[in-house]
Design a protein around this motif. Sequence first.
Motif, mmCIF file in Angstrom:
data_model
loop_
_atom_site.group_PDB
_atom_site.id
_atom_site.type_symbol
_atom_site.label_atom_id
_atom_site.label_comp_id
_atom_site.label_asym_id
_atom_site.label_seq_id
_atom_site.Cartn_x
_atom_site.Cartn_y
_atom_site.Cartn_z
ATOM 1 N N ARG A 1 9.038 91.885 0.218
ATOM 2 C CA ARG A 1 8.005 92.914 0.121
ATOM 3 C C ARG A 1 6.873 92.779 -0.057
ATOM 4 N NH1 ARG A 1 10.086 97.489 3.165
ATOM 5 N NH2 ARG A 1 11.228 95.466 3.444
ATOM 6 N N THR A 2 6.161 91.428 0.049
ATOM 7 C CA THR A 2 4.721 91.214 0.116
ATOM 8 C C THR A 2 4.469 91.277 1.495
ATOM 9 O OG1 THR A 2 5.255 88.791 0.773
ATOM 10 C CG2 THR A 2 4.940 89.304 -1.619
ATOM 11 N N ALA A 3 3.018 91.283 1.852
ATOM 12 C CA ALA A 3 2.477 91.215 3.145
ATOM 13 C C ALA A 3 3.289 90.430 4.188
ATOM 14 C CB ALA A 3 1.013 91.285 3.274
ATOM 15 N N TYR A 4 3.508 89.100 3.246
ATOM 16 C CA TYR A 4 3.865 87.932 4.032
ATOM 17 C C TYR A 4 5.366 88.177 4.410
ATOM 18 C CZ TYR A 4 6.570 83.817 4.781
ATOM 19 O OH TYR A 4 7.480 82.941 5.483
ATOM 20 N N GLY A 5 6.088 88.462 3.379
ATOM 21 C CA GLY A 5 7.541 88.689 3.399
ATOM 22 C C GLY A 5 7.946 89.769 4.390
ATOM 23 N N GLN A 6 7.280 90.895 4.131
ATOM 24 C CA GLN A 6 7.973 92.027 5.119
ATOM 25 C C GLN A 6 7.444 91.930 6.541
ATOM 26 O OE1 GLN A 6 6.607 95.817 3.839
ATOM 27 N NE2 GLN A 6 7.497 96.802 5.379
ATOM 28 N N GLY A 7 6.278 91.199 6.828
ATOM 29 C CA GLY A 7 5.808 90.967 8.005
ATOM 30 C C GLY A 7 6.550 89.812 8.820
ATOM 31 N N ALA A 8 6.871 88.959 8.226
ATOM 32 C CA ALA A 8 7.562 87.781 8.641
ATOM 33 C C ALA A 8 9.078 88.299 9.073
ATOM 34 C CB ALA A 8 7.678 86.351 7.740
ATOM 35 N N ASP B 1 8.437 90.399 -5.252
ATOM 36 C CA ASP B 1 8.062 88.994 -5.276
ATOM 37 C C ASP B 1 8.173 88.599 -6.711
ATOM 38 O OD1 ASP B 1 5.927 90.716 -6.008
ATOM 39 O OD2 ASP B 1 4.401 89.343 -5.477
ATOM 40 N N LYS B 2 8.588 89.461 -7.730
ATOM 41 C CA LYS B 2 8.772 89.045 -9.196
ATOM 42 C C LYS B 2 10.374 88.885 -9.412
ATOM 43 C CE LYS B 2 4.155 89.915 -10.104
ATOM 44 N NZ LYS B 2 4.074 90.554 -8.709
ATOM 45 N N VAL B 3 11.438 89.284 -8.666
ATOM 46 C CA VAL B 3 12.730 89.259 -9.250
ATOM 47 C C VAL B 3 13.229 87.927 -8.761
ATOM 48 C CG1 VAL B 3 15.060 90.073 -8.170
ATOM 49 C CG2 VAL B 3 12.945 91.759 -8.365
ATOM 50 N N VAL B 4 14.189 87.230 -9.506
ATOM 51 C CA VAL B 4 14.884 86.222 -9.394
ATOM 52 C C VAL B 4 16.087 86.402 -9.774
ATOM 53 C CG1 VAL B 4 12.845 84.728 -9.923
ATOM 54 C CG2 VAL B 4 14.302 85.593 -11.661
ATOM 55 N N ALA C 1 25.497 85.043 7.872
ATOM 56 C CA ALA C 1 24.040 84.441 7.626
ATOM 57 C C ALA C 1 23.394 85.388 6.890
ATOM 58 C CB ALA C 1 23.618 84.414 9.131
ATOM 59 N N ILE C 2 22.602 84.707 5.968
ATOM 60 C CA ILE C 2 21.618 85.327 5.235
ATOM 61 C C ILE C 2 20.332 84.945 5.313
ATOM 62 C CG2 ILE C 2 21.014 85.883 2.824
ATOM 63 C CD1 ILE C 2 23.945 85.281 2.047
ATOM 64 N N ILE C 3 19.375 85.596 5.898
ATOM 65 C CA ILE C 3 17.955 85.014 6.068
ATOM 66 C C ILE C 3 17.140 85.843 4.845
ATOM 67 C CG2 ILE C 3 15.918 84.977 7.357
ATOM 68 C CD1 ILE C 3 17.794 85.452 9.687
ATOM 69 N N PHE C 4 16.438 85.051 4.037
ATOM 70 C CA PHE C 4 15.471 85.646 2.911
ATOM 71 C C PHE C 4 13.964 84.974 3.137
ATOM 72 C CE2 PHE C 4 13.450 84.562 -1.137
ATOM 73 C CZ PHE C 4 12.982 85.923 -1.533
ATOM 74 N N VAL C 5 13.232 85.840 3.283
ATOM 75 C CA VAL C 5 11.628 85.619 3.421
ATOM 76 C C VAL C 5 11.011 85.678 2.047
ATOM 77 C CG1 VAL C 5 9.791 85.838 4.857
ATOM 78 C CG2 VAL C 5 11.809 86.165 5.915
ATOM 79 N N GLY C 6 10.600 84.983 1.683
ATOM 80 C CA GLY C 6 9.895 84.849 0.182
ATOM 81 C C GLY C 6 9.436 83.564 -0.271
ATOM 82 N N GLU C 7 9.451 83.358 -1.588
ATOM 83 C CA GLU C 7 8.679 82.126 -2.181
ATOM 84 C C GLU C 7 9.952 81.187 -2.692
ATOM 85 O OE1 GLU C 7 5.777 81.693 -2.409
ATOM 86 O OE2 GLU C 7 4.976 83.672 -1.665
ATOM 87 N N ASP C 8 9.424 79.830 -2.917
ATOM 88 C CA ASP C 8 10.495 78.839 -3.267
ATOM 89 C C ASP C 8 11.070 79.330 -4.682
ATOM 90 O OD1 ASP C 8 8.064 78.506 -4.824
ATOM 91 O OD2 ASP C 8 7.937 76.449 -3.995
ATOM 92 N N PHE C 9 10.476 79.734 -5.596
ATOM 93 C CA PHE C 9 11.009 80.118 -6.903
ATOM 94 C C PHE C 9 12.077 81.202 -6.992
ATOM 95 C CE2 PHE C 9 7.215 82.685 -6.690
ATOM 96 C CZ PHE C 9 7.883 84.032 -7.196
ATOM 97 N N GLN C 10 12.081 82.002 -5.981
ATOM 98 C CA GLN C 10 13.052 82.969 -5.528
ATOM 99 C C GLN C 10 14.187 82.403 -4.839
ATOM 100 O OE1 GLN C 10 10.047 86.094 -3.856
ATOM 101 N NE2 GLN C 10 11.173 87.310 -5.454
ATOM 102 N N ALA C 11 13.901 81.721 -3.916
ATOM 103 C CA ALA C 11 14.992 81.389 -2.837
ATOM 104 C C ALA C 11 16.124 80.351 -3.678
ATOM 105 C CB ALA C 11 14.423 80.434 -1.679
ATOM 106 N N ALA C 12 15.461 79.546 -4.474
ATOM 107 C CA ALA C 12 16.056 78.640 -5.287
ATOM 108 C C ALA C 12 17.257 79.254 -6.308
ATOM 109 C CB ALA C 12 15.500 77.575 -6.214
ATOM 110 N N PRO C 13 17.122 80.241 -6.756
ATOM 111 C CA PRO C 13 18.234 81.015 -7.674
ATOM 112 C C PRO C 13 18.967 81.952 -6.762
ATOM 113 C CG PRO C 13 15.864 82.108 -8.263
ATOM 114 C CD PRO C 13 15.617 80.727 -7.520
ATOM 115 N N THR D 1 21.951 89.036 -8.260
ATOM 116 C CA THR D 1 23.392 89.389 -8.195
ATOM 117 C C THR D 1 24.002 90.593 -7.445
ATOM 118 O OG1 THR D 1 23.499 88.047 -10.262
ATOM 119 C CG2 THR D 1 25.333 89.120 -9.695
ATOM 120 N N SER D 2 23.333 91.861 -7.884
ATOM 121 C CA SER D 2 23.731 92.994 -7.432
ATOM 122 C C SER D 2 23.642 93.222 -5.930
ATOM 123 C CB SER D 2 22.970 94.015 -8.251
ATOM 124 O OG SER D 2 23.308 95.419 -7.428
ATOM 125 N N LEU D 3 22.512 92.790 -5.382
ATOM 126 C CA LEU D 3 21.918 92.678 -3.819
ATOM 127 C C LEU D 3 23.246 91.818 -3.166
ATOM 128 C CD1 LEU D 3 20.297 93.408 -1.483
ATOM 129 C CD2 LEU D 3 19.071 91.794 -1.981
#
Length: 383
Positions: A179-186, A209-212, A228-240, A215-217
């Motif tokens: 839900r950042t301008a980048y994440g939502q836009g991409a 962009d603060k959540v890591v 297939a799961i596509i996630f658009v965000g940051e590396d520190f979120q994608a890893a967990p 589990t619930s989602l």
Amino acid sequence: MKSTNFTRRTLVLATLATMAVGSTAFAEDLLVKIGFAGPLTGASGHQGVDQERGVRIALEEANAKQLKINGNTVKFQIQSEDDQGDPKVATGVAQRLVDSKVAAVIGHYGSGASIPASRIYGDAGIPQISASSSNPVLTSQGIKSVFRVIISDDQMGQYAGSYVVKSLKAKRIVLIDNRTAYGQGAADEIGKAIKKEGGNIVMREFTSDKVVDFTSLLTAVKAANADAIIFVGEDFQAAPMAKQIKALGLKAAFMPIGGLTNDTFIKMAGESGEGTLSWDYGLPIENMPKGKEFDQKMKSKFGTGVIQFAPLAYDATWAVINAMVKANSADPKKYLAAMKTNKFQGLSGPIEFTAKGDLKQAAATLYTLKGGQWKVLEVKYGQ
């Protein structure tokens, strides 16, 4: 009389010599400040520091060349500002750089920061060139001073969306963004491409962009029987997220997107990252003619090699420098037109801009994580 004349001549010659020395000193010292704006602290601080280092290397190389502008030897100096990856902080940073009379700004890192900041730079007529802001809005605002050296998300979205449908042959796709301008836009662009290819999005979700902890989602994703799961965000979120996908026993292919094909993701995700697919911005460093040399220079100078966008930040800086030299001026009002006619072989690829400020030829690369290393699967070029 003879002695007096000699003394007068000596004084005149000494005065002229002093004036000449002063004139030479002035001619050899034209200070040009280049602004850098990005997150230097916080969760994305490693990305901002990586880019700043690319800028520093470019400026040091330019200073070593003793480039001339209007007969003066130029001394480039960086002014770095930490926008913390926050759009509100970014506008304050932008105004501070404008007030400091920088000749150009390299930044910001995220589209959410770049877009509001671009209006401030635009009003001041100061060129802004981003190495990582990919939201199409950035260069679609009609601001003449905006540029980027990264592929736009409308093109990246086509690659990612088409791949998940045609190559992965996914039937039940989940699309998540931060839900950042980048994440939502991409994510929106990827969604368009999936639908265009006849794909089926069974869930379209978002987080922050603060959540890591996802589990619930991801429990809901498992219930939706996604493949297939596509996630658009940051590396520190994608890893967990990768760890939690494995912990929940999901068998879906995981394809996070967002400048994360780096060691940070590998270290954080561990074995859970194996098999991860990711479209990323730009060429692999090994595909850049001088990429390994640049990476080694980063390691020698800073103790750490390229994380992600340092080569693009390096090229963004040289785009500004080349335009100044071509226009024979460091005045933004005078060299801005030369930015539009930039054409050179950069570290990251050919640098040449469209009328909007996008790259005419920008690269995207598909990777997979195998054996604890990112492996290149495919490289594509587009506007």
